[in-house]
Design an enzyme around this catalytic site. Structure first.
Site, PDB file in Angstrom:
ATOM      1  N   LYS B  51       0.841  -1.216   0.000  1.00  0.00           N
ATOM      2  CA  LYS B  51       0.000   0.000   0.000  1.00  0.00           C
ATOM      3  C   LYS B  51       0.871   1.259   0.000  1.00  0.00           C
ATOM      4  O   LYS B  51       0.622   2.210  -0.746  1.00  0.00           O
ATOM      5  CB  LYS B  51      -0.922   0.015   1.231  1.00  0.00           C
ATOM      6  CG  LYS B  51      -1.990  -1.077   1.230  1.00  0.00           C
ATOM      7  CD  LYS B  51      -2.811  -1.016   2.526  1.00  0.00           C
ATOM      8  CE  LYS B  51      -3.761  -2.184   2.679  1.00  0.00           C
ATOM      9  NZ  LYS B  51      -4.486  -2.175   3.966  1.00  0.00           N
ATOM     10  N   ALA B  87      -0.684   0.799   6.093  1.00  0.00           N
ATOM     11  CA  ALA B  87      -0.964  -0.060   7.253  1.00  0.00           C
ATOM     12  C   ALA B  87      -1.927  -1.169   6.854  1.00  0.00           C
ATOM     13  O   ALA B  87      -2.758  -0.995   5.955  1.00  0.00           O
ATOM     14  CB  ALA B  87      -1.547   0.753   8.391  1.00  0.00           C
ATOM     15  N   ASP B  88      -1.781  -2.299   7.505  1.00  0.00           N
ATOM     16  CA  ASP B  88      -2.711  -3.397   7.283  1.00  0.00           C
ATOM     17  C   ASP B  88      -2.911  -4.156   8.596  1.00  0.00           C
ATOM     18  O   ASP B  88      -1.950  -4.379   9.337  1.00  0.00           O
ATOM     19  CB  ASP B  88      -2.196  -4.355   6.206  1.00  0.00           C
ATOM     20  CG  ASP B  88      -3.281  -5.327   5.765  1.00  0.00           C
ATOM     21  OD1 ASP B  88      -4.160  -4.925   4.989  1.00  0.00           O
ATOM     22  OD2 ASP B  88      -3.283  -6.484   6.244  1.00  0.00           O
ATOM     23  N   THR B  89      -4.153  -4.539   8.882  1.00  0.00           N
ATOM     24  CA  THR B  89      -4.485  -5.219  10.140  1.00  0.00           C
ATOM     25  C   THR B  89      -5.173  -6.552   9.865  1.00  0.00           C
ATOM     26  O   THR B  89      -6.069  -6.614   9.026  1.00  0.00           O
ATOM     27  CB  THR B  89      -5.436  -4.325  10.988  1.00  0.00           C
ATOM     28  OG1 THR B  89      -4.798  -3.069  11.224  1.00  0.00           O
ATOM     29  CG2 THR B  89      -5.774  -4.972  12.324  1.00  0.00           C
ATOM     30  N   GLY B 124       0.590  -4.204  10.541  1.00  0.00           N
ATOM     31  CA  GLY B 124       1.873  -3.880   9.930  1.00  0.00           C
ATOM     32  C   GLY B 124       1.837  -2.440   9.464  1.00  0.00           C
ATOM     33  O   GLY B 124       0.786  -1.954   9.027  1.00  0.00           O
TER      34      GLY B 124
END
Lengths: 210, 210
Positions: B51, B87-89, B124
């Site tokens: 991203k 960001a990634d969750t 992340g």
């Protein structure tokens, strides 16, 4: 659902009760706090009970009337009895209890102490209600450990200058800009905000459903 | 302060960056996510980098111009370089990665699995920026363990009917009415909301001050 009365003027506690969909009224306790304990968990239980009992004395007349009118099946809490909720939060570090800071210098002192370390937050909660016409008091507490990143002097002074610490135990609000300095917690986050809303929901459910 | 660009449309991530006083613009990544990893910590690092890099490709031209104009002392990140944050969750339980639920049935299935148990949330975060005219990518992740109280079937179905789970990894939002079912966490609360804002602030400070 029984009428719920929150014995606290804290906007954060009101917000948390609203958040989980509990309808309530506010009746602020006006009693003077008397601390006879020294252990943090006991202090918050004692103070939450004083607040809840003070408000219970004002509202219980209604409760007695309601109870005598009750004809249906009784839950643990009488269906028409209001449930008064009192709460008190303190921060504990290195054997000391930190309440709200007296002034900005006090806030700087508290934050300098907590910076880079782990402290504990205790919130005591007391329910006052009627069960089969008898007055009942139920108290519990939750403990959350909070670890801060190290803060520079400038960061502490700037945060204190924002005014945010002044109405908060331990001189910080975990839910605002201070989040930048929180490394992690162990326990219920909302307990640090001022009300252990998960535990409270579970306890109130048990009270009404048992 | 360098211009901060958030490569995410998530209203919760925007809210968290605002909360700690970071000014930023939003430029949403449009790349297709390609997962080559299986370990949750590696998956969120990989996706956050995809991203951030996608948006970096769009904004880095400005950065190069700015860097060539720079005359003052250089920080680690060039002063005029934008910093892109991706960001990634994900939620991980019992070796499985749970993303956003496909539909209401899927949400019920996820919550039934998580009820009464402890799972893990990984976010992340990737920074893309320029250092001495060179493009840099810095990735880290945070892990938070979350424990739920046991939920009844009725509680799960009612919560899913509220619509809250549908855009959230693991089918719950810790910051809403679901707080009633959260027993406690271990780690950063905001990491569960979608951005480990404490760690992010510390990392960005290091990037700019070193």
């Amino acid at each position: 659902m029984n009428k719920v009365i929150l014995a606290s003027a804290s906007p954060r506690r009101k917000e948390l009760l609203k958040q989980i969909g509990i309808e309530f009224e506010v009746c602020v306790s006006t009693c003077e706090e008397k601390i006879t304990k020294t252990i943090p968990a006991e202090v918050v239980c004692e103070l939450s009970a004083q607040k809840a009992l003070d408000v219970w004395q004002k509202v219980k007349v209604d409760s007695k009337v309601a109870v005598s009118d009750a004809t249906g099946q009784q839950n643990v809490a009488d269906k028409q009895s209001p449930i008064v909720i009192g709460a008190d939060t303190v921060v504990a570090y290195d054997g000391k209890i930190l309440g709200k800071p007296a002034d900005k210098e006090d806030a700087v002192r508290m934050l300098s102490m907590l910076s880079g370390n782990t402290h504990e937050v205790y919130t005591g909660v007391t329910f006052c209600y009627a069960e089969s016409g008898t007055e009942k008091v139920h108290t519990f507490y939750e403990r959350t450990a909070v670890t801060f990143y190290p803060m520079s002097w400038e960061e502490i002074v700037n945060y204190v200058a924002s005014g945010d610490p002044m109405d908060k135990a331990g001189a910080y609000g975990i839910q605002g800009s201070f989040a930048a300095y929180v490394k992690g917690i162990e326990g219920d986050y909302n307990n640090v905000v001022g009300l252990p809303i998960g535990r409270l929901y579970q306890e109130i459910k048990e009270l009404l459903d048992k």
